[in-house]
Write a protein that holds these residues in place. Structure first.
Motif, short mmCIF file in Angstrom:
data_model
loop_
_atom_site.label_atom_id
_atom_site.label_comp_id
_atom_site.label_asym_id
_atom_site.label_seq_id
_atom_site.Cartn_x
_atom_site.Cartn_y
_atom_site.Cartn_z
N GLN A 1 -4.91 1.59 20.71
CA GLN A 1 -5.19 2.90 21.32
C GLN A 1 -4.18 3.09 22.46
OE1 GLN A 1 -7.19 0.47 20.41
NE2 GLN A 1 -8.81 1.58 19.14
N THR A 2 -3.49 1.98 22.78
CA THR A 2 -2.64 2.35 23.91
C THR A 2 -1.10 2.81 23.77
OG1 THR A 2 -1.69 0.08 24.04
CG2 THR A 2 -3.79 0.48 25.39
N VAL A 3 -0.91 2.73 22.35
CA VAL A 3 0.49 3.20 22.06
C VAL A 3 0.60 4.81 21.92
CG1 VAL A 3 1.73 3.45 19.69
CG2 VAL A 3 0.61 1.18 20.22
N PRO A 4 -0.44 5.56 21.67
CA PRO A 4 -0.26 7.00 21.93
C PRO A 4 0.00 7.50 23.26
CG PRO A 4 -2.03 6.68 20.28
CD PRO A 4 -1.81 5.33 20.91
N VAL A 5 -0.70 6.65 24.37
CA VAL A 5 -0.57 7.05 25.64
C VAL A 5 0.94 6.81 26.00
CG1 VAL A 5 -1.13 6.21 27.80
CG2 VAL A 5 -3.05 6.32 26.21
N HIS A 6 1.57 5.64 25.54
CA HIS A 6 3.02 5.24 25.78
C HIS A 6 3.73 6.43 25.28
CE1 HIS A 6 2.35 1.40 27.83
NE2 HIS A 6 1.66 1.25 26.89
N THR B 1 9.85 2.94 31.18
CA THR B 1 9.66 1.29 31.64
C THR B 1 10.04 0.45 30.57
OG1 THR B 1 7.23 1.59 30.42
CG2 THR B 1 7.69 2.46 32.83
N PRO B 2 10.06 -0.80 30.78
CA PRO B 2 10.46 -1.52 29.52
C PRO B 2 9.57 -1.53 28.56
CG PRO B 2 10.49 -2.91 31.81
CD PRO B 2 9.80 -1.42 31.84
N ARG B 3 8.24 -1.28 28.73
CA ARG B 3 7.41 -1.16 27.54
C ARG B 3 7.61 0.08 26.73
NH1 ARG B 3 5.32 -4.46 25.04
NH2 ARG B 3 3.85 -5.45 26.34
N GLU B 4 7.89 1.01 27.53
CA GLU B 4 8.14 2.37 26.82
C GLU B 4 9.76 2.18 25.95
OE1 GLU B 4 8.00 5.07 30.00
OE2 GLU B 4 5.96 5.15 30.13
N MET B 5 10.50 1.35 26.39
CA MET B 5 11.71 1.28 25.74
C MET B 5 11.50 0.45 24.58
SD MET B 5 14.38 2.59 26.77
CE MET B 5 15.35 1.84 25.91
N ASP B 6 10.58 -0.44 24.44
CA ASP B 6 10.08 -1.35 23.40
C ASP B 6 9.53 -0.42 22.22
OD1 ASP B 6 9.05 -4.18 25.22
OD2 ASP B 6 11.00 -3.78 24.35
N ILE B 7 8.89 0.46 22.84
CA ILE B 7 8.19 1.45 21.82
C ILE B 7 9.12 2.20 21.34
CG2 ILE B 7 6.42 3.27 21.68
CD1 ILE B 7 4.55 1.67 23.25
N LEU B 8 9.90 2.93 22.10
CA LEU B 8 11.19 3.88 21.62
C LEU B 8 11.76 3.36 20.83
CD1 LEU B 8 12.79 6.61 22.11
CD2 LEU B 8 13.96 5.33 23.83
N ASP C 1 -0.75 1.37 39.48
CA ASP C 1 0.85 1.28 39.65
C ASP C 1 1.20 2.58 39.48
OD1 ASP C 1 1.13 1.80 36.41
OD2 ASP C 1 -0.62 1.13 36.57
N ASP C 2 2.59 2.74 39.82
CA ASP C 2 3.23 4.17 39.79
C ASP C 2 2.89 5.21 38.44
OD1 ASP C 2 4.02 2.77 42.02
OD2 ASP C 2 6.06 3.93 41.96
N GLU C 3 3.02 4.55 37.40
CA GLU C 3 3.18 5.27 36.17
C GLU C 3 1.74 5.71 35.92
OE1 GLU C 3 5.58 6.40 34.41
OE2 GLU C 3 7.15 5.18 35.73
N THR C 4 0.91 4.96 36.09
CA THR C 4 -0.71 5.27 35.82
C THR C 4 -1.09 6.13 36.54
OG1 THR C 4 -1.27 2.96 34.70
CG2 THR C 4 -2.81 4.24 35.64
N VAL C 5 -0.95 6.25 37.96
CA VAL C 5 -1.37 7.16 38.79
C VAL C 5 -0.73 8.52 38.35
CG1 VAL C 5 -0.90 7.88 41.32
CG2 VAL C 5 -1.74 5.51 40.75
N LEU C 6 0.34 8.56 38.29
CA LEU C 6 1.31 9.90 38.18
C LEU C 6 0.74 10.46 36.85
CD1 LEU C 6 4.85 8.80 38.97
CD2 LEU C 6 3.17 10.39 40.24
N ALA C 7 0.57 9.57 35.79
CA ALA C 7 0.17 10.11 34.49
C ALA C 7 -1.20 10.90 34.45
CB ALA C 7 0.03 8.98 33.29
N ALA C 8 -2.17 9.88 35.35
CA ALA C 8 -3.33 10.74 35.51
C ALA C 8 -3.32 11.93 36.24
CB ALA C 8 -4.38 9.65 36.10
N ILE C 9 -2.58 12.03 37.34
CA ILE C 9 -2.54 13.05 38.08
C ILE C 9 -1.80 14.27 37.02
CG2 ILE C 9 -1.24 14.38 40.00
CD1 ILE C 9 -1.71 11.69 41.48
N GLU C 10 -0.75 14.21 36.44
CA GLU C 10 -0.23 14.95 35.49
C GLU C 10 -1.09 15.64 34.37
OE1 GLU C 10 3.21 13.12 33.97
OE2 GLU C 10 4.47 13.44 35.88
N ALA C 11 -2.07 14.59 34.05
CA ALA C 11 -3.04 14.97 33.15
C ALA C 11 -4.01 15.95 33.47
CB ALA C 11 -3.77 13.83 32.43
N GLY C 12 -4.22 16.05 34.95
CA GLY C 12 -5.24 16.86 35.53
C GLY C 12 -6.12 16.44 36.50
N ALA C 13 -5.96 15.03 36.91
CA ALA C 13 -6.88 14.29 37.92
C ALA C 13 -6.44 14.90 39.36
CB ALA C 13 -6.82 12.75 38.00
#
Length: 217
Positions: A184-189, A156-163, A92-104
């Motif tokens: 464990q997924t909360v800090p990632v969001h 994303t909707p999940r990020e809005m919930d966490i916000l 998915d877009d968010e995962t791919v972009l997050a991985a690349i931004e992290a350094g992949a």
């Protein structure tokens, strides 16, 4: 590959045992690499990255004790000249972009065969970025997307919930219980929220979200 060792020292992170054994077998049969560690969990991978010299991290993302992006970040800290390549079913877009931004610098889907896997490593050593065609389409689509307006990149909707939970003062554990997700997924969001809102902490994130009209306080 910017490492000085002719043999590529590799840490493999894959929680699925058959896949881990398959990838390890491919790497063992390839004469150009040395498998330093084959890890099933994020904790094992972080330990390996702390204890061994590494030229390449090959990481799955969806792990039983966290997210592979954390291993990529640790690689950047401990071995700044090393490369990280994702091998995952997540596309998915968010995962791919997050991985690349992290350094992949490479991203393959798990349907890669042995030839493609070795070729991908060789491409990394030559300074290129091996990416599956479907992943490349995500990047091209995002590059062609009109620039974000003044409200900045959308959550994303999940990020809005966490916000909303952050605004209520919930802890990581409370957020996980409230939303029915792994702690464990909360800090990632939350890190994604901070990045999108250009915030450094909870207070800044809530303030920026309110200013942009994302929250009504």
């Amino acid at each position: 590959m910017t490492g000085t060792s002719e043999t590529v020292r590799i840490v493999l992170l894959e929680d699925d045992a058959p896949l881990r054994e398959r990838f390890a077998g491919i790497l063992d049969a390839w004469g150009g690499g040395e498998l330093v560690a084959a890890c099933a969990t994020l904790e094992q991978a972080l330990t390996a990255l702390d204890q061994h010299p590494v030229d390449l991290l090959m990481a799955d993302l969806n792990l039983p004790d966290g997210h592979g992006i954390e291993a990529i970040r640790r690689l950047r800290q401990r071995h700044p000249d090393a490369d990280a390549m994702v091998i995952s079913v997540l596309a998915d877009d968010e995962t791919v972009l997050a991985a690349i931004e992290a350094g992949a610098v490479g991203y393959l889907l798990k349907d890669a065969d042995s030839i493609e896997l070795v070729e991908a490593i060789e491409e990394l050593r030559a300074g290129r970025s091996p990416i599956s065609s479907s992943i490349a389409r995500i990047l091209v689509r995002r590059m062609n997307k009109p620039a974000d307006d003044a409200t900045g990149p959308g959550l994303t909707p999940r990020e809005m919930d966490i916000l909303r939970g952050i605004a209520k003062g919930f802890t990581y554990t409370e957020l996980a219980e409230w939303l029915g997700i792994s702690r464990q997924t909360v800090p990632v969001h939350i890190k994604n929220i901070y990045r999108k809102l250009a915030a450094n902490n909870r207070s800044e994130a809530v303030y920026e979200a309110s200013k942009r009209g994302l929250l009504r306080l």
